[in-house]
Each structure stands twice: as structure tokens, then as C-alpha cells.
Design an enzyme around this catalytic site. Structure first.
Site, mmCIF file in Angstrom:
data_model
loop_
_atom_site.group_PDB
_atom_site.id
_atom_site.type_symbol
_atom_site.label_atom_id
_atom_site.label_comp_id
_atom_site.label_asym_id
_atom_site.label_seq_id
_atom_site.Cartn_x
_atom_site.Cartn_y
_atom_site.Cartn_z
ATOM 1 N N HIS A 81 0.829 -1.218 0.000
ATOM 2 C CA HIS A 81 0.000 0.000 0.000
ATOM 3 C C HIS A 81 0.864 1.269 0.000
ATOM 4 O O HIS A 81 0.484 2.286 -0.578
ATOM 5 C CB HIS A 81 -0.965 0.006 1.197
ATOM 6 C CG HIS A 81 -1.832 -1.217 1.258
ATOM 7 N ND1 HIS A 81 -2.369 -1.681 2.418
ATOM 8 C CD2 HIS A 81 -2.232 -2.073 0.284
ATOM 9 C CE1 HIS A 81 -3.068 -2.787 2.163
ATOM 10 N NE2 HIS A 81 -2.992 -3.040 0.876
ATOM 11 N N HIS A 237 -9.816 -1.998 -3.984
ATOM 12 C CA HIS A 237 -8.626 -2.315 -3.188
ATOM 13 C C HIS A 237 -7.705 -3.279 -3.941
ATOM 14 O O HIS A 237 -6.476 -3.166 -3.871
ATOM 15 C CB HIS A 237 -8.974 -2.880 -1.811
ATOM 16 C CG HIS A 237 -7.739 -3.084 -0.998
ATOM 17 N ND1 HIS A 237 -7.095 -2.040 -0.362
ATOM 18 C CD2 HIS A 237 -6.957 -4.171 -0.807
ATOM 19 C CE1 HIS A 237 -5.985 -2.492 0.190
ATOM 20 N NE2 HIS A 237 -5.871 -3.785 -0.065
ATOM 21 N N ASP A 241 -3.770 -2.811 -4.753
ATOM 22 C CA ASP A 241 -2.725 -3.816 -4.529
ATOM 23 C C ASP A 241 -1.923 -4.050 -5.806
ATOM 24 O O ASP A 241 -0.690 -4.169 -5.764
ATOM 25 C CB ASP A 241 -3.355 -5.158 -4.095
ATOM 26 C CG ASP A 241 -3.734 -5.177 -2.615
ATOM 27 O OD1 ASP A 241 -3.223 -4.346 -1.849
ATOM 28 O OD2 ASP A 241 -4.547 -6.049 -2.237
ATOM 29 N N HIS A 264 -1.637 -10.705 -4.801
ATOM 30 C CA HIS A 264 -0.187 -10.476 -4.714
ATOM 31 C C HIS A 264 0.614 -11.543 -5.454
ATOM 32 O O HIS A 264 1.564 -11.253 -6.160
ATOM 33 C CB HIS A 264 0.251 -10.452 -3.255
ATOM 34 C CG HIS A 264 -0.473 -9.424 -2.439
ATOM 35 N ND1 HIS A 264 -0.532 -8.108 -2.813
ATOM 36 C CD2 HIS A 264 -1.166 -9.531 -1.284
ATOM 37 C CE1 HIS A 264 -1.240 -7.443 -1.907
ATOM 38 N NE2 HIS A 264 -1.633 -8.278 -0.982
HETATM 39 ZN ZN LIG Z 1 -3.976 -4.683 0.049
#
Ligand SMILES: [Zn+2]
Length: 312
Positions: A81, A237, A241, A264
Site C-alpha cells: 500500500h 482495493h 494492490d 499479490h
Molecule cells: Zn492490500
């Protein structure tokens, strides 16, 4: 906004907060840095071997957050972030000192990081910024997840997520990182399901997690007072990311990303594949600016015919 030149921050700035997974409080100090240095984390609680480059090749875990590790097994986690905030502000060079193994989660989004960085402001450096310009489509699949990147005149992210839980459900959003207002992206918080909280805590993670720094969803409701910050907070969000994780390439992109159910791990596997197997499908470019009749035209260095943005 397209940045032509590399940037750093104007002056040092520090703040502290609690780590989402370790539950420990850490102090972060961000310092200006010179051209071509990139983003470097420095574990100031350690006396040696304490520098960790913000590079995709240093990602050693992407379980619930992105963890970077240098060759001396020195780690820093939950970097995504803060990296997203730096990427959004066009900051290419900075030293991030931290006195612990985890970057604070703050409010679960990038909002506090952007607010802090905006207070000190950015400084343009004399060297031009390099972008990764995608020339040919690249597709990557992992399990039931997929990323495709295709040529584009900006950095666009088209993200779709699909959860069985009805509150999250199927959300889709397309944003143009250089041209859109990104407020709904950088204020969107990380999220988790109430039923997973205990499981996550059992494996030693989310010790610092609370309704102050994550959206918590039970079967049919969002438990946070005030509900969601925007209608598409979950997918927004995920886009945030992706911005942070893609910045671990060391560059900003000119390309349109289509991502299905990513996270991720998928972002990191994609970057490794991009640099290891797809060197023929992108090039590094710098941008040129030309002023004509009060109109700023931004174009590629290698191909001045291709105008990519016209700002009044
Ligand atoms: Zn995140």
C-alpha cells in the site's frame, strides 16, 4: 498524470503505526533519494545487511501481503500500500527506513500514505523517467486466475473479482491510473471475512487487524461502522494492490492490464514471467513534451508520431 522526469520527495517525513500481521508498532521515515536509485527499504533496527530493494525478485512471500527479503534473509512485509502511494504520486526514488519487519497498515488503504507524502511534496529530478511500454499482448494464467496486458497509451487496470460471498460477489472496475481521479482507489481498504479471521490469527498473522484497518465481512453484512467507503471498495482495493505490486518492477507501465481474480501472488508471478520470457514484447521508453499553442503534447521518445496525451 504523466511524469516526464523522475521524482523523489522534497524532505524527510516520518510516521508510525501498527503492523497488520505482526501487531507491532513501527516507525517509518521516508527520505529523499537521487536519480536511478529506486525505492529502497532500510531496516534501521539492524546494524548490517539491512537494505532491501523494492524489486519483484526480492518477493519471498505473497501470502495475505507482499514480503520482500534480501539475500541476508532480512525482511520487510506489507509494503504494497505504501508502494502504491509512491507509484500514484510518481515517486521513483526514496529510502524508506523502518525500525521493524512490517510497514504499518494505517487505515488499511493508501490514503494516510498519500496524505503524508503530499504534506512534504515531491521534487522533480533531472533524469527522465523510464516507462515499460507494452508492444504485444502477454497472457498469464495461474490456477483459476488470469492476467493479460496489452498495448495502451496509458496505464489502465481492468479488474474483476468473483467471490461466493454475496456482499463481495462479482465486482468489476476499469481505471486509467494516469488520467482518472483515483480517490476511490487509494481510499479503498483491505478486506477479510469474519470466518477467516480466527484461521489467519492461528497461523500467526493479522495480530494487528481490527475494524480500524480492514473491512470485515460476515455472511450478510459489513461489520465496520459506516459500511463501505465506496460502492466498489473490494475490487478497488485489489486494483490498489496491483498498482503497488506492479511498482516492484521498478517502473510505471504503459499498457492495459486485465486481471481476473488476481492478488499479490499472481502479480509477482506475472512480473517474473514478463522479464524472464517476454522481453520481446515490451520496451523501455522515455516521454517527450512539446508545447504548441498552450497545448502540452506528450509523446514517445522512440516514436514521435504516437501522441499519447494532450492536456489543455
Ligand atoms: Zn492490500
Amino acid at each position: 498524470m504523466f511524469n516526464i522526469f523522475q521524482k523523489t520527495i522534497n524532505k524527510p517525513v516520518s510516521f508510525e503505526g501498527i503492523g497488520l500481521h505482526t501487531g507491532k508498532t513501527s516507525t517509518v521515515k521516508i527520505l529523499p533519494s537521487a536519480e536511478n536509485q529506486g525505492i529502497i527499504f532500510k531496516r534501521v533496527d539492524l546494524k548490517e545487511n539491512n537494505l532491501i530493494d523494492a524489486k519483484y525478485t526480492n518477493v519471498t512471500s505473497s501470502n495475505l501481503c507482499t514480503t520482500l527479503e534480501n539475500k541476508f534473509q532480512v525482511k520487510v512485509s506489507t509494503v504494497e500500500h505504501l508502494l502504491a502511494a509512491l507509484s500514484i504520486l510518481g515517486i521513483d526514488n526514496a529510502i524508506i527506513e523502518v525500525n521493524n519487519e512490517e510497514i504499518p497498515i494505517m487505515d488499511g488503504s493508501s490514503k494516510n500514505f498519500l496524505d503524508i507524502l503530499k504534506i512534504v511534496g515531491t521534487k522533480e529530478l533531472k533524469t527522465k523517467k523510464k516507462y515499460i511500454k507494452i508492444n504485444k499482448e502477454i497472457n498469464f494464467n495461474y490456477e483459476d486466475k488470469e492476467i493479460t496486458i496489452e498495448p495502451s497509451s496509458s496505464f489502465k487496470i481492468d479488474f474483476e473479482l468473483n467471490y461466493e460471498n454475496k456482499i463481495v460477489g462479482n465486482q468489476k472496475n476499469l481505471v486509467d491510473i494516469f488520467n482518472d481521479n483515483l480517490e476511490n482507489i487509494y481510499t479503498s481498504r483491505t478486506f477479510c471475512f469474519l470466518e477467516d479471521v480466527e484461521k489467519i490469527k492461528k497461523i500467526g498473522l493479522a495480530k494487528g487487524g481490527s475494524l480500524e484497518n480492514a473491512v470485515v465481512i460476515s455472511d450478510k453484512t459489513v461489520l465496520n461502522k459506516g459500511g463501505l467507503r465506496n460502492e466498489k471498495e473490494f475490487v478497488n482495493h485489489k486494483i490498489l494492490d496491483l498498482v503497488g505490486d506492479f511498482f516492484l518492477s521498478g517502473y510505471n507501465f504503459l499498457g492495459k492490464v486485465k486481471c481476473l481474480k488476481g492478488g499479490h501472488k499472481l502479480s509477482n508471478l506475472f512480473l517474473r514471467q514478463l522479464f524472464e520470457k517476454n522481453n520481446d514484447k515490451f520496451e523501455f521508453i522515455e516521454l517527450n513534451v512539446k508545447k504548441e499553442d498552450n497545448i502540452t503534447k506528450v509523446s514517445y521518445k522512440k516514436n514521435n508520431i504516437t501522441s499519447i496525451a494532450v492536456n489543455a
